[in-house]
Design an enzyme around this catalytic site. Structure first.
Site, PDB file in Angstrom:
ATOM      1  N   GLY B 119     113.855 125.154 -22.555  1.00  0.00           N
ATOM      2  CA  GLY B 119     112.509 125.176 -23.140  1.00  0.00           C
ATOM      3  C   GLY B 119     112.299 125.833 -24.581  1.00  0.00           C
ATOM      4  O   GLY B 119     111.370 126.289 -25.042  1.00  0.00           O
ATOM      5  N   SER B 120     113.653 125.778 -25.037  1.00  0.00           N
ATOM      6  CA  SER B 120     113.647 126.228 -26.651  1.00  0.00           C
ATOM      7  C   SER B 120     113.065 127.734 -26.625  1.00  0.00           C
ATOM      8  O   SER B 120     112.697 127.997 -27.807  1.00  0.00           O
ATOM      9  CB  SER B 120     112.939 125.305 -27.425  1.00  0.00           C
ATOM     10  OG  SER B 120     113.459 123.856 -27.104  1.00  0.00           O
ATOM     11  N   TYR B 131     112.727 122.918 -12.915  1.00  0.00           N
ATOM     12  CA  TYR B 131     113.814 123.773 -13.035  1.00  0.00           C
ATOM     13  C   TYR B 131     114.002 124.260 -11.415  1.00  0.00           C
ATOM     14  O   TYR B 131     115.068 124.578 -11.078  1.00  0.00           O
ATOM     15  CB  TYR B 131     113.611 125.137 -14.038  1.00  0.00           C
ATOM     16  CG  TYR B 131     114.063 124.548 -15.452  1.00  0.00           C
ATOM     17  CD1 TYR B 131     113.016 124.464 -16.296  1.00  0.00           C
ATOM     18  CD2 TYR B 131     115.240 123.748 -15.666  1.00  0.00           C
ATOM     19  CE1 TYR B 131     113.130 123.981 -17.625  1.00  0.00           C
ATOM     20  CE2 TYR B 131     115.341 123.512 -17.005  1.00  0.00           C
ATOM     21  CZ  TYR B 131     114.420 123.386 -17.880  1.00  0.00           C
ATOM     22  OH  TYR B 131     114.630 123.065 -19.272  1.00  0.00           O
ATOM     23  N   SER B 195     119.622 123.932 -22.699  1.00  0.00           N
ATOM     24  CA  SER B 195     118.971 123.991 -23.974  1.00  0.00           C
ATOM     25  C   SER B 195     118.907 125.566 -24.520  1.00  0.00           C
ATOM     26  O   SER B 195     120.020 126.124 -24.396  1.00  0.00           O
ATOM     27  CB  SER B 195     117.516 123.608 -24.013  1.00  0.00           C
ATOM     28  OG  SER B 195     116.696 124.041 -24.908  1.00  0.00           O
ATOM     29  N   ASP B 247     110.619 120.372 -35.089  1.00  0.00           N
ATOM     30  CA  ASP B 247     110.474 121.186 -33.845  1.00  0.00           C
ATOM     31  C   ASP B 247     111.584 122.462 -33.702  1.00  0.00           C
ATOM     32  O   ASP B 247     111.267 123.277 -33.254  1.00  0.00           O
ATOM     33  CB  ASP B 247     109.976 120.412 -32.631  1.00  0.00           C
ATOM     34  CG  ASP B 247     110.973 119.760 -32.086  1.00  0.00           C
ATOM     35  OD1 ASP B 247     111.256 118.357 -31.841  1.00  0.00           O
ATOM     36  OD2 ASP B 247     112.096 120.102 -31.291  1.00  0.00           O
ATOM     37  N   GLY B 324     117.636 116.199 -21.590  1.00  0.00           N
ATOM     38  CA  GLY B 324     116.945 116.197 -20.066  1.00  0.00           C
ATOM     39  C   GLY B 324     117.403 115.082 -19.147  1.00  0.00           C
ATOM     40  O   GLY B 324     116.834 114.930 -17.949  1.00  0.00           O
TER      41      GLY B 324
END
Lengths: 587, 349
Positions: B119-120, B131, B195, B247, B324
């Site tokens: 989720g960065s 998850y 991630s 992003d 993903g």
């Protein structure tokens, strides 16, 4: 234009991606939901998948997020949907539609976003000030259904009025069938056994284990073993602190009643005579001490406010008026809306008082005074009823038949579950609601299944539910590093209030067992069968409730969640109370 | 700077199955609405949109879960998953976790996987459905107890909060005798994440190595790393497969300390400000990389760095996979990577 996609290694369920939509029958809708995405929380019909993909693409293009986004105009991340209210994000198709619509049409003059009600949740009544205030004595009336039975008029209570409701249609259920309903809970799957362990110390775990073992012994009618365990529990509990000890004490008191059946009341919660006279007081303390009921009132009021948009005459029926704590905030919000308030009629339903006092009148009086000070035209009608099932549609009818029709909302906060104790009662009530055809039916209930026919299941669910509940009382009243002073009266009262529920769930049976909480999944099943469809609560209500929570709750662990168009408030990851809204399914 | 001028939106759709495209695009669109240019985050809308699922102490497909607060001061919550093979109908009424929490070590060794969701650093929670599903998968796959950490997120909580929460979890797990197993009972613990979770796993593993705590292995899925300079894959793939540099930059800005840049060691542990790992007894790593993830060459460089520092690494490079891919069981990437994870865990447990 059809796009080619590589084959999946595993096929998902559902039909091929045909362009046409399936006929809207509930069964095929349910069967057609794609399994892969459903497992991740998204409801997309298999037949809609390609459509949804296309909408996503359109949206991305419109938001300037195409493949070359990084070179494109700087994406103003707030620019596109600053005022959008989102609903039911699980339904991807509808969610995407709402955003595409917003992008494609110039936004209409927005209805003023409903402002959060002012902080004081309790109305501030000042009798001294009101001495010069006159109010219309005719604005308050009270009826008793038993005397009114001769006036058997048919006809629905409310007309509809035009309003800009932005809620999306939920998917309906099967055709309306109202039959006699068994006392057994609705046969739908509950969400499983949710456990949040907040106190993982060994003693606490052994205590839970002992309670469960005792409940199991009771279920197996092994009263000897149960007796031994009860004593063990009290030893373990005494060495325990905090929420767990209190919960254990209440549960073991209830178990003891079940084991020793004919014994005298063994504690404060098992003696109904002393308890019931304090019921209102305890309820009030619970309301003040923790945010659950405030959340319930706030979110229900948000939905009601939206439903009443543009309506000049409104009528709220409160299935359990108690002290009327929900209404000052709504009345105030209505007073502040642009265009001015509607004329507001409130019907407050309440049980007969043992001492024949006119509690309903008192509540109405105070609300009338309040409404008067903020210039809202207000009428109140108190409806005494032993059971909600005694209410007939004509009792809620709009007396003045001329002029604009009345928009009706029926509001029920933790009043429906007790109807499940008597066969047919819930049916009758839902039938009445159907006949009244309200714009909205707001429902708040404990988010738990405490109505399983199997005692041990009920016990287990309740143990975890109330452990979490008690922990939240503990957690929000003290800082993490300073232990709560155990004598805080508000908290004790709240615990007693909850303790009474525990006692009822564990020690009572049959028509005495009125705390028959059921969860959203179960209620949805019942409402669908009775001919209601959901009206979704959106991100605006979510956000405002979150803001309010942060201001007043104090405890860090409270969480609001959106579930299938409903909003829940819980402690950490465990939802404890749920607000939902419904309307009569379109024919 | 844009990638190739031959922008072809269809390329992305051709690269993944329809379901994956829908799922990841949905996140892309939703997340775009949450990030504000001024660096703030619409947390309320994020929580509203996030799909969550409660824990379930009754086994589903042989896996049961419950939530636990392991640190009251920060309200650090973990979701614990355990395998419940063949639940005995007689005793099934009492959830087995009750036995667990107060139980002793087990003679039969089993792996414990501490998992940090992606989720960065800003999105998702341990109870986010995607998850929860992944963790359940790991339990079934490896016969492991999985501990999913609900770490504090950016921008409200910057570096090093997430690492601290990971470290707290590891230290807590070390104190739990019921998590220890084997002839000489010990905690056979793996650190894993996707991630940002992969980034967290690395940094917690470093702390563990520095403290002499033995980690059985690290499992990194598209671990999130960055740097000031743009790499070749970042330039080539920018905006092509769901993810943009813009992003990525936003998330680093939200997570890193306010005055830091992308060569901060949290972001770029093997960059100009990084600390060498050569002298540490750093654990073995399984580094899984999607070829179509724009930071893929950073992740490959990470694996190289570990190897050059003298540590065991297995690099699994899925050329045609996007971000993903491990969320949906609908590609060879999914199944083959799961097998890699399974054999890595079983050979290092």
């Amino acid at each position: 234009m059809k796009r080619e996609y590589p084959d999946s290694v595993t096929a998902s369920s559902g039909e091929a991606a045909a362009k046409g939509k399936l006929p809207a029958s509930a069964q095929s809708q349910e069967e057609d939901v794609d399994e892969l995405l459903a497992a991740l929380g998204y409801k997309v019909r298999s037949s809609d998948m390609a459509d949804v993909a296309q909408k996503l693409e359109q949206l991305e293009m419109a938001m300037g997020m195409g493949a070359s986004a990084s070179t494109a105009q700087v994406t103003d991340d707030m620019g596109f949907f600053p005022e959008t209210v989102h609903y039911n994000p699980s339904d991807l198709s509808t969610w995407l539609d709402s955003m595409l619509t917003e992008l494609n049409t110039p936004p209409p003059p927005l209805p003023t976003p409903s402002r959060p009600p002012p902080p004081s949740s309790a109305p501030s009544f000042d009798p001294a000030e009101s001495s010069t205030v006159t109010f219309d004595p005719n604005s308050i009336s009270q009826t008793d259904p038993s005397r009114e039975r001769k006036r058997m008029r048919t006809g629905s209570g409310s007309g509809s009025c035009s309003s800009s409701s932005s809620s999306s249609l939920g998917r309906g259920g099967a055709a309306t069938t109202i039959g006699s309903e068994p006392v057994n809970p609705a046969p739908v799957t509950a969400p499983g056994l949710q456990v949040v362990v907040v106190d993982p110390q060994e003693a606490g775990v052994r205590l839970v284990h002992a309670l469960m073992a005792c409940a199991e012994a009771v279920q197996q009618d092994n009263l000897k073993a149960a007796d031994v365990l009860i004593k063990q529990i009290s030893v373990l509990a005494s060495s325990q602190g905090g929420a767990m000890r209190k919960v254990a004490t209440y549960f073991s008191e209830a178990l003891a009643r079940r084991i020793y059946r004919l014994g005298p009341p063994v504690g404060p919660i098992s003696d109904p005579s002393t308890f019931d006279s304090f019921a209102d007081l305890l309820h009030m303390h619970f309301y003040e001490t923790c945010p659950y009921l405030k959340f319930a009132h706030f979110t229900a009021n948000q939905a009601i406010l939206e439903a009443f948009a543009g309506c000049k005459r409104v009528h709220v029926v409160d299935f359990g008026i108690k002290q009327g704590m929900q209404w000052p905030a709504l009345i105030q919000a209505l007073a502040l809306r642009p265009g001015g308030p509607p004329s507001f009629r409130l019907t407050g339903v309440g049980p007969p008082q043992p001492d024949n006092s006119d509690a309903l009148q008192q509540v109405g009086l105070k609300l009338a005074q309040f409404a008067h000070t903020i210039r809202v035209d207000f009428k109140y009608h108190g409806l005494v009823a032993n059971s909600l099932a005694d209410i007939e549609p004509y009792m809620l009818e709009d007396e003045s038949r001329d002029g604009e029709p009345e928009a009706v909302v029926i509001n029920s906060v933790c009043e429906l579950h007790s109807l499940l104790a008597q066969p047919g009662e819930l049916d009758r009530v839902l039938d009445t609601v159907q006949k009244v055809k309200p714009k909205l039916f707001t429902v708040v209930e404990q988010e738990a299944n405490h109505n399983s026919g199997l005692f041990l299941d009920r016990f287990t669910e309740a143990l975890h539910y109330y452990s979490t509940m008690f922990d939240s009382l503990e957690g929000s009243n003290s800082s993490p590093t300073e232990p709560q002073d155990p004598g805080q009266p508000d908290q004790v009262m709240s615990e007693l209030y909850l303790g009474r529920q525990i006692f009822n769930i564990v020690a009572c049976e049959g028509s005495d067992r009125t705390e028959r909480h059921e969860n959203l999944v179960q209620w949805r099943g019942r409402f669908n069968l009775a001919g209601f469809e959901p009206v979704h609560l959106g991100s605006n209500a979510f956000k405002q409730a979150s803001t309010l929570l942060a201001l007043f709750a104090g405890g860090d662990g409270y969480r609001i969640e959106e579930k299938d168009g409903c909003l829940t408030l819980g402690w950490h990851t465990r939802s404890l109370i749920a607000t939902s809204a419904w309307r009569v399914m379109a024919a | 700077m844009a990638g190739s001028n031959e922008v072809n939106a269809n390329e992305c759709k051709m690269a993944v199955p329809l379901h994956t495209w829908v799922l990841i695009s949905n996140f892309k669109v939703a997340y775009n609405m949450l990030r504000r240019p001024d660096g703030t985050f619409d947390r309320s809308l994020a929580e509203f949109l996030d799909r969550k699922i409660p824990a379930n102490a009754s086994p589903v497909n042989g896996v049961a879960s419950f939530d636990l607060i392991i640190d009251r001061t920060t309200n650090l919550l973990v979701r614990i998953y355990r395998p419940v093979p063949n639940p005995n109908p007689e005793t099934a009424s009492i959830p087995s976790f009750l036995e667990d929490l107060s139980g002793p070590a087990s003679p039969d060794p089993f792996p414990v996987i501490i998992f940090f969701h992606g989720g960065s650093f800003a999105h998702s929670s341990s109870n986010t459905t995607i998850y929860d599903a992944l963790c359940r998968r790991f339990v079934s796959l490896c016969g492991a107890v999985v501990i999913s950490v609900n770490y504090r997120r950016a921008p409200e909580h910057r570096h090093p909060c997430a690492y601290d929460d990971g470290w707290t979890t590891l230290k807590w797990a070390l104190t739990q005798s019921w998590l220890h197993s084997g002839d000489t009972p010990r905690l056979r613990v793996f650190l894993s994440g996707d991630s940002s979770g992969g980034n967290i796993a690395h940094h917690v593993a470093v702390r563990a190595a520095e403290s002499g705590i033995d980690i059985a292995g690290n499992i990194l899925l598209n671990a999130m790393f960055g740097g000031i300079a743009r790499t070749e894959s970042e330039r080539r793939l920018d905006g092509k497969y769901f993810v943009t540099l813009q992003d990525r930059d936003w998330y680093w800005k939200a997570y890193l300390p306010e005055e830091a840049d992308r060569d901060h060691p949290a972001c770029n542990p093997f960059g100009p400000n990084g600390t060498p790992l050569d002298s540490l007894s750093f654990t073995k790593s399984l580094v899984i990389v999607s070829g179509l993830d724009l930071t893929s060459d950073r992740q490959v460089a990470y694996a190289d760095w570990l190897k050059k520092s003298g540590h065991e690494v297995k690099l699994v490079y899925r050329e045609q996979a996007t971000v993903g891919f491990y969320l949906l069981p609908n590609t060879n990437h999914y199944y083959e990577v799961m097998e890699e994870i399974k054999s890595f865990v079983s050979s290092n447990c």
